[in-house]
Design an enzyme around this catalytic site. Structure first.
Site, mmCIF file in Angstrom:
data_model
loop_
_atom_site.group_PDB
_atom_site.id
_atom_site.type_symbol
_atom_site.label_atom_id
_atom_site.label_comp_id
_atom_site.label_asym_id
_atom_site.label_seq_id
_atom_site.Cartn_x
_atom_site.Cartn_y
_atom_site.Cartn_z
ATOM 1 N N HIS A 1 0.865 -1.359 -0.191
ATOM 2 C CA HIS A 1 0.024 0.401 0.125
ATOM 3 C C HIS A 1 0.977 1.209 -0.111
ATOM 4 O O HIS A 1 2.088 1.493 0.138
ATOM 5 C CB HIS A 1 -1.229 0.216 1.269
ATOM 6 C CG HIS A 1 0.051 0.185 2.347
ATOM 7 N ND1 HIS A 1 -0.201 -1.072 3.689
ATOM 8 C CD2 HIS A 1 0.455 0.361 2.899
ATOM 9 C CE1 HIS A 1 0.745 -0.928 4.593
ATOM 10 N NE2 HIS A 1 0.720 0.330 4.400
HETATM 11 C C1 T46 Z 1 4.127 0.496 6.479
HETATM 12 C C2 T46 Z 1 4.403 -0.789 7.228
HETATM 13 C C3 T46 Z 1 5.753 -0.717 8.110
HETATM 14 C C4 T46 Z 1 -4.245 0.056 13.731
HETATM 15 O O1 T46 Z 1 -5.417 -1.160 14.295
HETATM 16 N N1 T46 Z 1 -3.331 0.621 13.774
HETATM 17 C C5 T46 Z 1 -2.261 0.791 13.658
HETATM 18 O O2 T46 Z 1 -1.463 2.006 13.884
HETATM 19 C C6 T46 Z 1 -1.599 0.098 11.925
HETATM 20 C C7 T46 Z 1 -0.273 0.235 11.293
HETATM 21 C C8 T46 Z 1 -2.382 -1.106 11.886
HETATM 22 N N2 T46 Z 1 -3.391 -1.272 12.149
HETATM 23 C C9 T46 Z 1 -4.854 -2.458 12.197
HETATM 24 C C10 T46 Z 1 -5.081 -2.443 10.488
HETATM 25 C C11 T46 Z 1 -4.950 -3.692 9.773
HETATM 26 O O3 T46 Z 1 -6.094 -4.443 9.891
HETATM 27 O O4 T46 Z 1 -4.000 -3.938 11.740
HETATM 28 C C12 T46 Z 1 -3.869 -4.571 10.788
HETATM 29 C C13 T46 Z 1 -2.296 -4.595 9.710
HETATM 30 O O5 T46 Z 1 -1.412 -3.153 9.541
HETATM 31 P P1 T46 Z 1 -1.293 -2.857 7.876
HETATM 32 O O6 T46 Z 1 -2.183 -3.799 6.962
HETATM 33 O O7 T46 Z 1 -1.726 -1.838 7.281
HETATM 34 O O8 T46 Z 1 -0.078 -3.611 7.920
HETATM 35 P P2 T46 Z 1 1.148 -3.926 7.368
HETATM 36 O O9 T46 Z 1 2.814 -4.462 7.940
HETATM 37 O O10 T46 Z 1 1.178 -4.470 5.548
HETATM 38 O O11 T46 Z 1 1.821 -2.671 7.147
HETATM 39 C C14 T46 Z 1 1.966 -1.395 8.196
HETATM 40 C C15 T46 Z 1 1.484 0.123 8.496
HETATM 41 O O12 T46 Z 1 0.312 -0.008 8.031
HETATM 42 C C16 T46 Z 1 2.004 0.983 6.788
HETATM 43 O O13 T46 Z 1 2.392 2.376 6.446
HETATM 44 O O14 T46 Z 1 5.313 0.912 6.530
HETATM 45 O O15 T46 Z 1 3.435 -1.501 8.874
#
Ligand code: T46
Length: 327
Positions: A51
């Site tokens: 993303h």
């Molecule tokens: C990035 C990489 C390094 C939350 O509820 N709070 C939060 O602060 C975050 C970051 C995520 N979430 C929830 C949203 C999703 O349901 O946790 C779940 C997994 O999040 P996400 O799919 O965004 O995780 P990654 O590891 O793909 O990405 C994250 C960050 O979103 C992104 O900005 O740079 O870590």
């Protein structure tokens, strides 16, 4: 300022007594830190991310173990290896990232400029690429904002004009050469393409996507919830897609979770409840098809072989009531 770059973080201490690294917002971290999260216990074969963020700035620090981060800033793709607790990777807005190759003991700590907000995410790669095609990657300040407008976004393409008493929310994205007339509201999860005209009294709610060369007449209403209840919010509002070249007449109402096909014309005062196909002309409540028009707006008359050649030279065919351009 580069959109992706390493930041060296000082280490205080020595081999004998160990090290300490301190992180301070607006000092060694180039923004105010509003959130910290960390990612750990990720199996080696798992890739995360996929993303971009519209506005968020982050610094990634691999405090233990190692990980790779593939970034695409719209122009070039680069892989960064993180394996030191005193090295941060700054990633600015509008960078597509994929994070992979987590070693067994990896703890990836992330400092973020904003609180968690799903509306700030672009999780669809095609949508991310489209934003670049709209020229929205440029740090462009070459647009006009009337002194009585409230414009919280800076994702605005060049030569766009925003007139008095309009309010554009922080995460909204507006293309080049648009005219946003007086008294227009644009919420956060809204994308507006290039050469778009939005006349006065139009409120564009979360979930609306507007393509290039669209005309939206005065007081057109968008709906983003089919079953609204006060203070009850869906997890995500339904999208409404207005494809390129569409014209929507004054005072029309457009239901959500539908798309209006390219170059369709919506007559003034129509109530559009379902998908409209490309080149269709619709009027009334509920809107019904009364004909077809060319890109140039002239009515298309089909001959017995289902061919129509417009005065402007464009040629069309119609098969099963679906109009297509013949190239
Ligand atoms: C990035 C990489 C390094 C939350 O509820 N709070 C939060 O602060 C975050 C970051 C995520 N979430 C929830 C949203 C999703 O349901 O946790 C779940 C997994 O999040 P996400 O799919 O965004 O995780 P990654 O590891 O793909 O990405 C994250 C960050 O979103 C992104 O900005 O740079 O870590």
């Amino acid at each position: 300022m580069e959109k992706i770059r390493f930041i060296d973080l000082d280490r205080i201490g020595s081999k004998n007594i160990g090290y300490l690294t301190s992180l301070e917002g607006n000092k060694n971290i180039p923004f105010n830190i509003n959130r910290v999260y960390y990612i750990y216990d990720v199996p080696r074969d798992i890739k995360r991310g996929f993303h971009a963020h519209k506005n968020l700035e982050q610094v990634l620090i691999c405090v233990s173990g190692s990980v790779k981060v593939k970034c695409f800033d719209g122009k070039e793709e680069k892989i960064y290896s993180l394996n030191k607790p005193n090295e941060g990777l700054y990633i600015g807005p509008m960078v597509w990232r994929e994070i992979y190759d987590y070693s067994e003991n990896t703890v990836l700590m992330v400092l973020a400029s904003e609180l968690y907000n799903e509306d700030d995410y672009i999780r669809d790669y095609d949508e991310f690429v489209k934003l670049y095609n709209l020229g929205l990657n440029i740090d462009c300040k070459d647009y006009f904002i009337h002194q009585n407008a409230i414009v919280d976004t800076d994702k605005i393409g060049k030569n766009t004009r925003i007139w008095a008493f309009s309010h554009l929310f922080k995460n909204s994205i507006i293309g080049e050469n648009c005219n946003i007339c007086e008294h227009v509201l644009v919420e956060n999860d809204v994308i507006i393409g290039n050469n778009v005209t939005i006349k006065s009294g139009v409120y564009i709610w979360d979930g609306v996507r507007i393509g290039d060369n669209v005309f939206i007449g005065p007081s057109v209403s968008f709906i983003n919830d089919r079953n609204p209840r006060s203070k009850v919010y869906p997890e995500k509002f339904k999208n409404t897609v207005i494809e390129q070249g569409v014209s929507i007449g004054a005072n029309s109402t457009i239901m959500c979770d539908i798309s209006i096909g390219r170059y369709a014309t919506i007559g003034a005062g129509s109530v559009v409840l379902k998908d409209i196909l490309p080149y269709e002309i619709v009027v009334g409540n509920p809107a019904r098809v009364i004909g077809y028009n060319c890109r140039c707006t002239k009515k298309l008359i089909f001959d017995y072989e289902n061919i129509s050649v417009c005065e402007c030279g464009l040629k069309y065919t119609i098969i099963d009531n679906i109009v297509q351009e013949v190239i």
